[in-house]
Write a protein that holds these residues in place. Structure first.
Motif, PDB file in Angstrom:
ATOM      1  N   ALA A  66      -8.873  59.359   5.678  1.00 29.21           N
ATOM      2  CA  ALA A  66      -9.830  58.305   5.346  1.00 29.21           C
ATOM      3  C   ALA A  66     -10.448  57.716   6.608  1.00 29.21           C
ATOM      4  N   PRO A  67     -11.643  57.138   6.501  1.00 30.40           N
ATOM      5  CA  PRO A  67     -12.292  56.521   7.672  1.00 30.40           C
ATOM      6  C   PRO A  67     -11.409  55.430   8.285  1.00 30.40           C
ATOM      7  N   ARG A  68     -11.530  55.266   9.568  1.00 30.57           N
ATOM      8  CA  ARG A  68     -10.706  54.285  10.286  1.00 30.57           C
ATOM      9  C   ARG A  68     -10.911  52.876   9.738  1.00 30.57           C
ATOM     10  N   ILE A  69     -12.119  52.549   9.365  1.00 22.05           N
ATOM     11  CA  ILE A  69     -12.384  51.207   8.857  1.00 22.05           C
ATOM     12  C   ILE A  69     -11.575  50.942   7.584  1.00 22.05           C
ATOM     13  N   ALA A  70     -11.369  51.994   6.793  1.00 22.85           N
ATOM     14  CA  ALA A  70     -10.609  51.845   5.562  1.00 22.85           C
ATOM     15  C   ALA A  70      -9.117  51.718   5.845  1.00 22.85           C
ATOM     16  N   THR A  71      -8.594  52.608   6.690  1.00 23.80           N
ATOM     17  CA  THR A  71      -7.158  52.558   6.977  1.00 23.80           C
ATOM     18  C   THR A  71      -6.792  51.263   7.697  1.00 23.80           C
ATOM     19  N   ASP A  72      -7.647  50.801   8.607  1.00 21.45           N
ATOM     20  CA  ASP A  72      -7.370  49.543   9.299  1.00 21.45           C
ATOM     21  C   ASP A  72      -7.329  48.376   8.320  1.00 21.45           C
ATOM     22  N   ALA A  73      -8.221  48.389   7.335  1.00 23.54           N
ATOM     23  CA  ALA A  73      -8.262  47.302   6.363  1.00 23.54           C
ATOM     24  C   ALA A  73      -6.984  47.270   5.515  1.00 23.54           C
ATOM     25  N   VAL A  74      -6.485  48.443   5.123  1.00 23.80           N
ATOM     26  CA  VAL A  74      -5.245  48.505   4.355  1.00 23.80           C
ATOM     27  C   VAL A  74      -4.063  48.049   5.199  1.00 23.80           C
ATOM     28  N   LEU A  75      -3.971  48.533   6.419  1.00 25.04           N
ATOM     29  CA  LEU A  75      -2.843  48.178   7.281  1.00 25.04           C
ATOM     30  C   LEU A  75      -2.859  46.694   7.631  1.00 25.04           C
ATOM     31  N   GLU A  76      -4.032  46.104   7.704  1.00 21.00           N
ATOM     32  CA  GLU A  76      -4.127  44.653   7.918  1.00 21.00           C
ATOM     33  C   GLU A  76      -3.413  43.903   6.795  1.00 21.00           C
ATOM     34  N   GLN A  77      -3.629  44.350   5.551  1.00 22.36           N
ATOM     35  CA  GLN A  77      -2.980  43.697   4.413  1.00 22.36           C
ATOM     36  C   GLN A  77      -1.504  44.065   4.320  1.00 22.36           C
ATOM     37  N   LEU A  78      -1.201  45.329   4.487  1.00 24.25           N
ATOM     38  CA  LEU A  78       0.149  45.843   4.252  1.00 24.25           C
ATOM     39  C   LEU A  78       1.137  45.421   5.337  1.00 24.25           C
ATOM     40  N   ILE A  79       0.658  45.265   6.562  1.00 25.85           N
ATOM     41  CA  ILE A  79       1.556  44.927   7.667  1.00 25.85           C
ATOM     42  C   ILE A  79       1.302  43.503   8.168  1.00 25.85           C
ATOM     43  N   VAL A  80       0.091  43.240   8.652  1.00 25.77           N
ATOM     44  CA  VAL A  80      -0.173  41.952   9.298  1.00 25.77           C
ATOM     45  C   VAL A  80      -0.037  40.794   8.318  1.00 25.77           C
ATOM     46  N   ARG A  81      -0.779  40.853   7.205  1.00 26.76           N
ATOM     47  CA  ARG A  81      -0.748  39.745   6.249  1.00 26.76           C
ATOM     48  C   ARG A  81       0.601  39.631   5.557  1.00 26.76           C
ATOM     49  N   ARG A  82       1.205  40.759   5.246  1.00 26.96           N
ATOM     50  CA  ARG A  82       2.506  40.735   4.581  1.00 26.96           C
ATOM     51  C   ARG A  82       3.570  40.130   5.499  1.00 26.96           C
ATOM     52  N   GLU A  83       3.587  40.537   6.754  1.00 28.30           N
ATOM     53  CA  GLU A  83       4.569  39.998   7.696  1.00 28.30           C
ATOM     54  C   GLU A  83       4.311  38.520   7.986  1.00 28.30           C
ATOM     55  N   LEU A  84       3.050  38.134   8.010  1.00 26.29           N
ATOM     56  CA  LEU A  84       2.728  36.723   8.198  1.00 26.29           C
ATOM     57  C   LEU A  84       3.315  35.875   7.073  1.00 26.29           C
ATOM     58  N   SER A  85       3.222  36.375   5.848  1.00 24.62           N
ATOM     59  CA  SER A  85       3.800  35.660   4.708  1.00 24.62           C
ATOM     60  C   SER A  85       5.322  35.632   4.778  1.00 24.62           C
ATOM     61  N   LEU A  86       5.925  36.765   5.121  1.00 20.48           N
ATOM     62  CA  LEU A  86       7.383  36.819   5.233  1.00 20.48           C
ATOM     63  C   LEU A  86       7.883  35.840   6.291  1.00 20.48           C
ATOM     64  N   ASN A  87       7.225  35.790   7.431  1.00 16.82           N
ATOM     65  CA  ASN A  87       7.630  34.870   8.486  1.00 16.82           C
ATOM     66  C   ASN A  87       7.436  33.418   8.070  1.00 16.82           C
ATOM     67  N   ALA A  88       6.340  33.142   7.370  1.00 20.58           N
ATOM     68  CA  ALA A  88       6.064  31.772   6.942  1.00 20.58           C
ATOM     69  C   ALA A  88       7.168  31.248   6.033  1.00 20.58           C
ATOM     70  N   CYS A  89       7.743  32.119   5.223  1.00 17.90           N
ATOM     71  CA  CYS A  89       8.811  31.704   4.319  1.00 17.90           C
ATOM     72  C   CYS A  89      10.178  31.736   5.009  1.00 17.90           C
ATOM     73  N   TRP A  90      10.412  32.742   5.825  1.00 19.92           N
ATOM     74  CA  TRP A  90      11.719  32.875   6.481  1.00 19.92           C
ATOM     75  C   TRP A  90      11.997  31.705   7.424  1.00 19.92           C
ATOM     76  N   PHE A  91      10.979  31.287   8.157  1.00 20.37           N
ATOM     77  CA  PHE A  91      11.175  30.249   9.169  1.00 20.37           C
ATOM     78  C   PHE A  91      10.854  28.841   8.663  1.00 20.37           C
ATOM     79  N   ASN A  92      10.536  28.706   7.391  1.00 14.00           N
ATOM     80  CA  ASN A  92      10.202  27.394   6.832  1.00 14.00           C
ATOM     81  C   ASN A  92      11.013  27.175   5.559  1.00 14.00           C
ATOM     82  N   PRO A  93      12.128  26.445   5.631  1.00 12.65           N
ATOM     83  CA  PRO A  93      12.971  26.249   4.447  1.00 12.65           C
ATOM     84  C   PRO A  93      12.235  25.603   3.275  1.00 12.65           C
TER      85      PRO A  93
END
Length: 246
Positions: A66-93
């Protein structure tokens, strides 16, 4: 009510990933924000229940043609945004509490808590999808019937709960309750942070307006500019309801 067409399990998750990579990934950057285009992967419930690995999914996407623009957009959601949410909950009781929103968001919402609301709905009305707004009602119907809601509509859905509730605290509790009750991936860091985003988490101040203060605002005209909202409402509420739009 069981979610329509929802099939769980690792085998189902892999079939879904296969179809996404083969048929929808290439256009993901253009279609992901369109609730009518059905351009998203649909993997969130399977990731939530551990029926497929985010690492495996990311590798499949990254190794595709797939085009790079497409794969980058998916990885942004699957890794960056997902990890941001996990960290927001893990470090905030208090990740699921209104009072742990950013200080600027709490301040601006408090300053506007006495603003007049054009409409005010109870939790029962929200849950039944019984508002004056066909766009909101369609989003609620999508979630109740399918166990999912498109991310773009979830933003609008949460913003309107804030706008048409008695207090911002009540709005936050209502949105989180409905998300956790009806979403297949509810009770998840992504869902919790997605709700909190509607109230200012991981965002910044915008133009000040009634009720919202400087919280980012959304309206139905914005939906119309973004995608075929008429088709979306017809899909979930039928032509009669969509006939009242705009």
């Amino acid at each position: 009510m069981p979610a329509a067409a929802a099939v769980g399990g690792t085998a189902a998750a892999h079939r879904l990933l296969d179809r996404f990579v083969a048929h929808r990934l290439a256009e993901y950057a253009e279609t992901a924000s369109d609730p009518v285009a059905d351009g998203c992967s649909g993997l969130s419930p399977y990731l939530h229940f551990g029926q497929i690995s985010p690492g495996e999914s990311a590798l499949r996407v990254a190794e595709s043609d797939a085009p790079r623009i497409a794969t980058d957009a998916v990885l942004e959601q699957l890794i960056v945004r997902r990890e941001l949410s996990l960290n927001a909950c893990w470090f905030n009781p208090g990740y699921d509490r209104y009072d742990t929103l950013p200080a600027w968001a709490l301040k601006t919402l408090d300053q506007h808590r006495k603003d007049k609301r054009e409409f005010v709905y109870s939790r029962a009305q929200w849950e039944a999808g019984a508002t004056h707004d066909p766009c909101w009602n369609a989003a609620q119907a999508e979630m109740v019937r399918s166990g999912r809601m498109h991310n773009y509509m979830r933003m609008y859905w949460g913003k309107k709960i804030l706008e048409w509730s008695r207090t911002p605290e009540e709005a936050f509790e209502t949105a989180l309750f409905l998300n956790d009750k009806y979403e297949l991936d509810g009770r998840d860091p992504n869902g919790c942070v997605g709700v909190a985003w509607c109230f200012g988490r991981h965002d910044r101040p915008w133009t000040e307006r009634p009720v919202f203060g400087t919280i980012r605002y959304m309206n139905a005209n914005g939906l119309r500019r973004k995608f075929d909202v008429q088709a979306y409402v017809e899909r979930w509420l039928g032509p009669a309801a969509a006939g009242r739009l705009f």
